[in-house]
Scaffold this motif. Structure first.
Motif, mmCIF file in Angstrom:
data_model
loop_
_atom_site.group_PDB
_atom_site.id
_atom_site.type_symbol
_atom_site.label_atom_id
_atom_site.label_comp_id
_atom_site.label_asym_id
_atom_site.label_seq_id
_atom_site.Cartn_x
_atom_site.Cartn_y
_atom_site.Cartn_z
ATOM 1 N N GLU A 153 7.183 8.579 -9.866
ATOM 2 C CA GLU A 153 6.175 7.642 -10.345
ATOM 3 C C GLU A 153 6.526 7.255 -11.773
ATOM 4 O O GLU A 153 6.706 8.122 -12.633
ATOM 5 C CB GLU A 153 4.791 8.291 -10.286
ATOM 6 N N ASN A 186 -6.789 -2.865 -7.436
ATOM 7 C CA ASN A 186 -6.842 -1.691 -8.295
ATOM 8 C C ASN A 186 -5.547 -1.574 -9.069
ATOM 9 O O ASN A 186 -4.589 -2.290 -8.822
ATOM 10 C CB ASN A 186 -7.044 -0.416 -7.463
ATOM 11 N N ARG A 222 0.591 -4.071 -12.442
ATOM 12 C CA ARG A 222 -0.277 -4.923 -11.615
ATOM 13 C C ARG A 222 0.547 -6.097 -11.102
ATOM 14 O O ARG A 222 1.065 -6.887 -11.886
ATOM 15 C CB ARG A 222 -1.491 -5.415 -12.406
ATOM 16 N N PRO A 277 1.895 2.643 -14.621
ATOM 17 C CA PRO A 277 0.946 1.722 -13.995
ATOM 18 C C PRO A 277 1.387 0.272 -14.170
ATOM 19 O O PRO A 277 1.985 -0.081 -15.196
ATOM 20 C CB PRO A 277 -0.368 1.993 -14.752
ATOM 21 N N GLU A 282 0.830 -1.198 0.000
ATOM 22 C CA GLU A 282 0.000 0.000 0.000
ATOM 23 C C GLU A 282 0.866 1.251 0.000
ATOM 24 O O GLU A 282 0.515 2.267 -0.594
ATOM 25 C CB GLU A 282 -0.949 -0.010 1.199
ATOM 26 N N ASP A 283 2.005 1.175 0.669
ATOM 27 C CA ASP A 283 3.003 2.239 0.697
ATOM 28 C C ASP A 283 4.376 1.580 0.695
ATOM 29 O O ASP A 283 4.504 0.422 1.101
ATOM 30 C CB ASP A 283 2.860 3.105 1.966
ATOM 31 N N GLY A 291 0.075 0.291 -4.248
ATOM 32 C CA GLY A 291 -1.355 0.413 -4.495
ATOM 33 C C GLY A 291 -2.116 -0.788 -3.980
ATOM 34 O O GLY A 291 -1.533 -1.816 -3.632
ATOM 35 N N GLN A 292 -3.448 -0.659 -3.927
ATOM 36 C CA GLN A 292 -4.296 -1.765 -3.505
ATOM 37 C C GLN A 292 -4.230 -2.893 -4.527
ATOM 38 O O GLN A 292 -4.150 -2.660 -5.725
ATOM 39 C CB GLN A 292 -5.741 -1.286 -3.365
ATOM 40 N N GLN A 326 -2.058 -0.376 -9.881
ATOM 41 C CA GLN A 326 -0.978 0.078 -9.010
ATOM 42 C C GLN A 326 -0.019 0.961 -9.819
ATOM 43 O O GLN A 326 -0.070 0.986 -11.042
ATOM 44 C CB GLN A 326 -0.230 -1.137 -8.449
ATOM 45 N N ARG A 327 0.843 1.662 -9.101
ATOM 46 C CA ARG A 327 1.860 2.494 -9.735
ATOM 47 C C ARG A 327 3.238 1.987 -9.349
ATOM 48 O O ARG A 327 3.469 1.640 -8.199
ATOM 49 C CB ARG A 327 1.721 3.961 -9.305
#
Length: 219
Positions: free
Chosen positions: A201, A183, A206, A204, A158-159, A179-180, A185-186
């Motif tokens: 960043e 959803n 996953r 994106p 998450e972080d 990210g969750q 993620q980055r």
């Protein structure tokens, strides 16, 4: 020495072309990915898809990342030959094998003993002697070997995990998906400075979630 199957040779050539077309421009990274054959890291039903740019299932409910993401994450680390690297999430071992050609020492950890054992066997077959693979809870890193020049996390948090940030050298870089899990993620690059941490960043992605604790095959 037997000649390589022409079909396999063609698929490997297309594989490398696909990497370049996805933005992998670092010649050292491309050379390492050319040398490390993805085939041995994929077993069973999906083995004939080893040279496609797609993630594939492996044991313990995990995945082997698509090669272009492996290449982009490796490139984002800005590796040098003297670096000591921690990889969190050994998985198939493919990412660690590529790292091993680019740096001095790789420590790779996974919560699933089976994955660590299978990856270690491949490392031995390939004579990759600068990799240490361990079964451990990756969310806590590997404090006994810290600090690290680079840290690569191949599961989404998450972080950026605090224990991992603390194990980075000043000037060190960590690449981690954030990210969750359900959803988009980055992919984040974190650079440790004298004043704190800088965040970039990248894109994106996953990934499977970063899970605390050891796998059922280990506990």
């Amino acid at each position: 020495m037997t000649e390589e199957d022409p079909d396999i040779a063609e698929r490997k050539m297309q594989f490398l072309y696909a990497l370049r077309s996805k933005g992998i421009t670092d010649n050292r990274v491309l050379a390492a990915m050319e040398k490390i054959d993805r085939g041995p890291f994929i077993r069973g039903y999906f083995s004939d898809r080893a040279y496609e740019d797609m993630p594939l299932p492996i044991a313990c409910g995990q995945t082997i990342s698509q090669p272009s993401i492996v290449g982009l994450m490796t490139q984002a680390l800005k590796l040098s030959p003297r670096d000591k690297v921690l990889e969190v999430g050994t998985g198939s071992g493919y990412q660690a094998a590529i790292l091993s050609l680019l740096v001095r020492r790789v420590y790779t950890i996974d919560r699933h003993r089976r994955l660590v054992q299978e990856a270690s066997a491949i490392f031995q077959t390939l004579d990759l002697n600068n990799i240490t693979a361990l079964t451990a809870d990756g969310s806590f890193g590997l404090p006994e070997q810290a600090p690290f020049d680079r840290i690569l996390v191949t599961a989404a948090a998450e972080d950026p995990p605090g224990p991992l940030l603390a194990q980075l050298k000043i000037g060190g870089i960590m690449v981690v998906p954030v990210g969750q899990s359900d959803n988009v993620q980055r992919l984040i690059r974190v650079t440790r400075t004298d004043a704190g941490f800088d965040y970039d960043e990248l894109r994106p992605v996953r990934f499977v979630p970063l899970v605390e604790g050891l796998g059922r095959d280990t506990a």
